[in-house]
Design a protein around this motif. Structure first.
Motif, PDB file in Angstrom:
ATOM      1  N   MET A   1       0.846  -1.198   0.000  1.00 26.92           N
ATOM      2  CA  MET A   1       0.000   0.000   0.000  1.00 26.92           C
ATOM      3  C   MET A   1       0.882   1.249   0.000  1.00 26.92           C
ATOM      4  O   MET A   1       1.785   1.379   0.820  1.00 26.92           O
ATOM      5  N   ALA A   2       0.636   2.157  -0.924  1.00 25.08           N
ATOM      6  CA  ALA A   2       1.368   3.412  -0.965  1.00 25.08           C
ATOM      7  C   ALA A   2       0.917   4.309   0.180  1.00 25.08           C
ATOM      8  O   ALA A   2      -0.198   4.181   0.694  1.00 25.08           O
ATOM      9  N   ILE A   3       1.786   5.238   0.593  1.00 21.25           N
ATOM     10  CA  ILE A   3       1.456   6.135   1.697  1.00 21.25           C
ATOM     11  C   ILE A   3       0.203   6.940   1.399  1.00 21.25           C
ATOM     12  O   ILE A   3      -0.604   7.215   2.290  1.00 21.25           O
ATOM     13  N   ARG A   4       0.010   7.305   0.121  1.00 20.06           N
ATOM     14  CA  ARG A   4      -1.184   8.087  -0.215  1.00 20.06           C
ATOM     15  C   ARG A   4      -2.477   7.320   0.033  1.00 20.06           C
ATOM     16  O   ARG A   4      -3.554   7.912   0.127  1.00 20.06           O
ATOM     17  N   ASP A   5      -2.369   5.987   0.137  1.00 18.78           N
ATOM     18  CA  ASP A   5      -3.556   5.155   0.380  1.00 18.78           C
ATOM     19  C   ASP A   5      -3.774   4.859   1.858  1.00 18.78           C
ATOM     20  O   ASP A   5      -4.729   4.166   2.212  1.00 18.78           O
ATOM     21  N   ARG A  35      10.313  11.133   0.310  1.00 21.01           N
ATOM     22  CA  ARG A  35       9.077  11.491  -0.401  1.00 21.01           C
ATOM     23  C   ARG A  35       8.378  10.291  -1.027  1.00 21.01           C
ATOM     24  O   ARG A  35       7.160  10.204  -0.997  1.00 21.01           O
ATOM     25  N   ASN A  36       9.091   9.378  -1.637  1.00 18.72           N
ATOM     26  CA  ASN A  36       8.460   8.204  -2.219  1.00 18.72           C
ATOM     27  C   ASN A  36       9.358   6.994  -2.057  1.00 18.72           C
ATOM     28  O   ASN A  36      10.536   7.119  -1.744  1.00 18.72           O
ATOM     29  N   GLY A  37       8.777   5.818  -2.299  1.00 19.17           N
ATOM     30  CA  GLY A  37       9.509   4.584  -2.090  1.00 19.17           C
ATOM     31  C   GLY A  37      10.072   3.991  -3.365  1.00 19.17           C
ATOM     32  O   GLY A  37      10.493   4.714  -4.271  1.00 19.17           O
ATOM     33  N   ALA A  38      10.051   2.676  -3.432  1.00 20.27           N
ATOM     34  CA  ALA A  38      10.563   1.955  -4.594  1.00 20.27           C
ATOM     35  C   ALA A  38       9.535   0.885  -4.962  1.00 20.27           C
ATOM     36  O   ALA A  38       8.465   0.801  -4.346  1.00 20.27           O
ATOM     37  N   VAL A  39       9.868   0.092  -5.946  1.00 22.22           N
ATOM     38  CA  VAL A  39       8.955  -0.962  -6.380  1.00 22.22           C
ATOM     39  C   VAL A  39       8.657  -1.903  -5.217  1.00 22.22           C
ATOM     40  O   VAL A  39       9.577  -2.477  -4.621  1.00 22.22           O
ATOM     41  N   GLY A  40       7.390  -2.028  -4.869  1.00 23.43           N
ATOM     42  CA  GLY A  40       6.984  -2.918  -3.795  1.00 23.43           C
ATOM     43  C   GLY A  40       7.182  -2.359  -2.405  1.00 23.43           C
ATOM     44  O   GLY A  40       6.922  -3.052  -1.414  1.00 23.43           O
ATOM     45  N   MET A  41       7.629  -1.109  -2.282  1.00 23.06           N
ATOM     46  CA  MET A  41       7.869  -0.498  -0.973  1.00 23.06           C
ATOM     47  C   MET A  41       7.380   0.940  -0.979  1.00 23.06           C
ATOM     48  O   MET A  41       7.634   1.677  -1.940  1.00 23.06           O
ATOM     49  N   VAL A  44       8.112   4.679   3.796  1.00 24.12           N
ATOM     50  CA  VAL A  44       8.451   4.238   5.150  1.00 24.12           C
ATOM     51  C   VAL A  44       9.172   2.891   5.101  1.00 24.12           C
ATOM     52  O   VAL A  44      10.162   2.674   5.810  1.00 24.12           O
ATOM     53  N   ASP A  45       8.691   1.988   4.252  1.00 27.88           N
ATOM     54  CA  ASP A  45       9.374   0.694   4.106  1.00 27.88           C
ATOM     55  C   ASP A  45      10.795   0.885   3.604  1.00 27.88           C
ATOM     56  O   ASP A  45      11.739   0.230   4.077  1.00 27.88           O
ATOM     57  N   LEU A  46      10.961   1.780   2.626  1.00 29.17           N
ATOM     58  CA  LEU A  46      12.298   2.053   2.103  1.00 29.17           C
ATOM     59  C   LEU A  46      13.191   2.648   3.189  1.00 29.17           C
ATOM     60  O   LEU A  46      14.358   2.273   3.328  1.00 29.17           O
ATOM     61  N   ALA A  47      12.634   3.549   3.980  1.00 28.50           N
ATOM     62  CA  ALA A  47      13.404   4.164   5.064  1.00 28.50           C
ATOM     63  C   ALA A  47      13.834   3.112   6.081  1.00 28.50           C
ATOM     64  O   ALA A  47      14.988   3.115   6.543  1.00 28.50           O
ATOM     65  N   CYS A  69      23.628   4.821  -3.668  1.00 31.21           N
ATOM     66  CA  CYS A  69      22.965   4.626  -4.960  1.00 31.21           C
ATOM     67  C   CYS A  69      22.984   3.177  -5.443  1.00 31.21           C
ATOM     68  O   CYS A  69      22.276   2.843  -6.401  1.00 31.21           O
ATOM     69  N   ARG A  70      23.750   2.334  -4.800  1.00 32.00           N
ATOM     70  CA  ARG A  70      23.758   0.930  -5.222  1.00 32.00           C
ATOM     71  C   ARG A  70      22.505   0.193  -4.771  1.00 32.00           C
ATOM     72  O   ARG A  70      22.227  -0.917  -5.235  1.00 32.00           O
ATOM     73  N   LEU A  71      21.722   0.801  -3.878  1.00 34.72           N
ATOM     74  CA  LEU A  71      20.550   0.137  -3.341  1.00 34.72           C
ATOM     75  C   LEU A  71      19.322   0.426  -4.194  1.00 34.72           C
ATOM     76  O   LEU A  71      19.158   1.528  -4.732  1.00 34.72           O
ATOM     77  N   GLN A  72      18.443  -0.569  -4.290  1.00 34.12           N
ATOM     78  CA  GLN A  72      17.213  -0.419  -5.064  1.00 34.12           C
ATOM     79  C   GLN A  72      16.370   0.734  -4.516  1.00 34.12           C
ATOM     80  O   GLN A  72      16.191   0.877  -3.316  1.00 34.12           O
ATOM     81  N   GLY A  73      15.852   1.551  -5.426  1.00 33.48           N
ATOM     82  CA  GLY A  73      14.977   2.638  -5.023  1.00 33.48           C
ATOM     83  C   GLY A  73      15.692   3.929  -4.725  1.00 33.48           C
ATOM     84  O   GLY A  73      15.055   4.939  -4.402  1.00 33.48           O
ATOM     85  N   LEU A  74      17.026   3.899  -4.803  1.00 35.53           N
ATOM     86  CA  LEU A  74      17.802   5.106  -4.511  1.00 35.53           C
ATOM     87  C   LEU A  74      18.612   5.516  -5.734  1.00 35.53           C
ATOM     88  O   LEU A  74      18.972   4.694  -6.558  1.00 35.53           O
ATOM     89  N   GLY A  75      18.891   6.800  -5.823  1.00 38.61           N
ATOM     90  CA  GLY A  75      19.672   7.322  -6.930  1.00 38.61           C
ATOM     91  C   GLY A  75      20.249   8.662  -6.535  1.00 38.61           C
ATOM     92  O   GLY A  75      20.176   9.077  -5.373  1.00 38.61           O
ATOM     93  N   PRO A  76      20.833   9.382  -7.476  1.00 41.69           N
ATOM     94  CA  PRO A  76      21.459  10.664  -7.170  1.00 41.69           C
ATOM     95  C   PRO A  76      20.518  11.684  -6.532  1.00 41.69           C
ATOM     96  O   PRO A  76      20.940  12.472  -5.683  1.00 41.69           O
TER      97      PRO A  76
END
Length: 225
Positions: A1-5, A35-41, A44-47, A69-76
């Motif tokens: 479930m996304a945070i907006r839900d 602000r936002n997560g990753a695929v399937g997270m 808060v789950d990503l954090a 940046c090597r972790l899924q859902g993260l980038g520059p």
């Protein structure tokens, strides 16, 4: 479930606005930054995953771009958000030790240096320049990198002191390992700097070594003399 839900008022941003930031957990505060997560997270789950992966906030905020940046859902972009928030925290702490403030409290100096140096992933050698009343003139980072007796140039410190018309000096550096116990190289550096400053009649008041949980004072140990 996304945070907006999530049910109304249960999302971390809504909780912060309604009840204040102090009620949020580390993961929830981090989620507000991300602000936002990753695929399937969601965010808060990503954090939570980041806190587990790095072992806490300090290690996360001091991690390199490559490590983050090597972790899924993260980038520059998310790395930049984290670094910007860490730098804001350092600058906010810096306002607690402004030009003209008298260093009457060792705890004030320690807290300031902890905020400035404890989370760095690399060594930073810096100096607090003081006037004749021990009021702050300026905090200056002299250099970054591995600190040893060969890499610290007393003449650069002397030139800086003369340029700023400082009457007393406190030097400091951090140990990225988190262990604040001074090395033999730290002691040699202190002696060289003290002797160099003595040629212009400016006392070296202290050398502080910043670790994760402790800040060691050369003056308190009787090593300045």
């Amino acid at each position: 479930m996304a945070i907006r839900d999530w049910p109304q008022g249960e999302g971390p941003r809504e909780k912060l606005l309604q009840r204040g930031a102090a009620v949020l957990s580390d993961a929830e505060l981090l989620a507000v930054l991300l602000r936002n997560g990753a695929v399937g997270m969601d965010a808060v789950d990503l954090a939570r995953r980041l806190l587990v992966e790095f072992g806490g906030l300090r290690a996360l905020f001091s991690a390199s771009k490559q490590q983050v940046c090597r972790l899924q859902g993260l980038g520059p972009v998310k790395y930049a958000q984290l670094q910007a928030s860490a730098e804001l925290a350092r600058r906010l702490a810096g306002e607690s030790l402004q030009r003209g403030q008298v260093l009457t409290s060792p705890d004030l100096t320690r807290n300031y240096l902890r905020q400035q140096l404890a989370d760095r992933a690399y060594e930073v050698f810096a100096v607090l320049l003081l006037d004749s009343q021990h009021r702050v003139i300026q905090f200056v980072e002299l250099f970054r990198g591995t600190i040893d007796a060969a890499s610290v140039y007393p003449r650069e410190l002397v030139a800086l002191v003369l340029d700023k018309n400082a009457a007393a000096v406190i030097v400091c550096h951090n140990h990225p390992s988190g262990v604040a116990e001074p090395s033999q190289a730290d002691k040699r550096i202190t002696d060289r700097l003290k002797n160099a400053l003595a040629t212009i009649d400016v006392p070296l008041l202290d050398h502080l070594v910043v670790g994760d949980r402790e800040i060691v004072s050369f003056a308190e140990r009787g090593w300045i003399g």
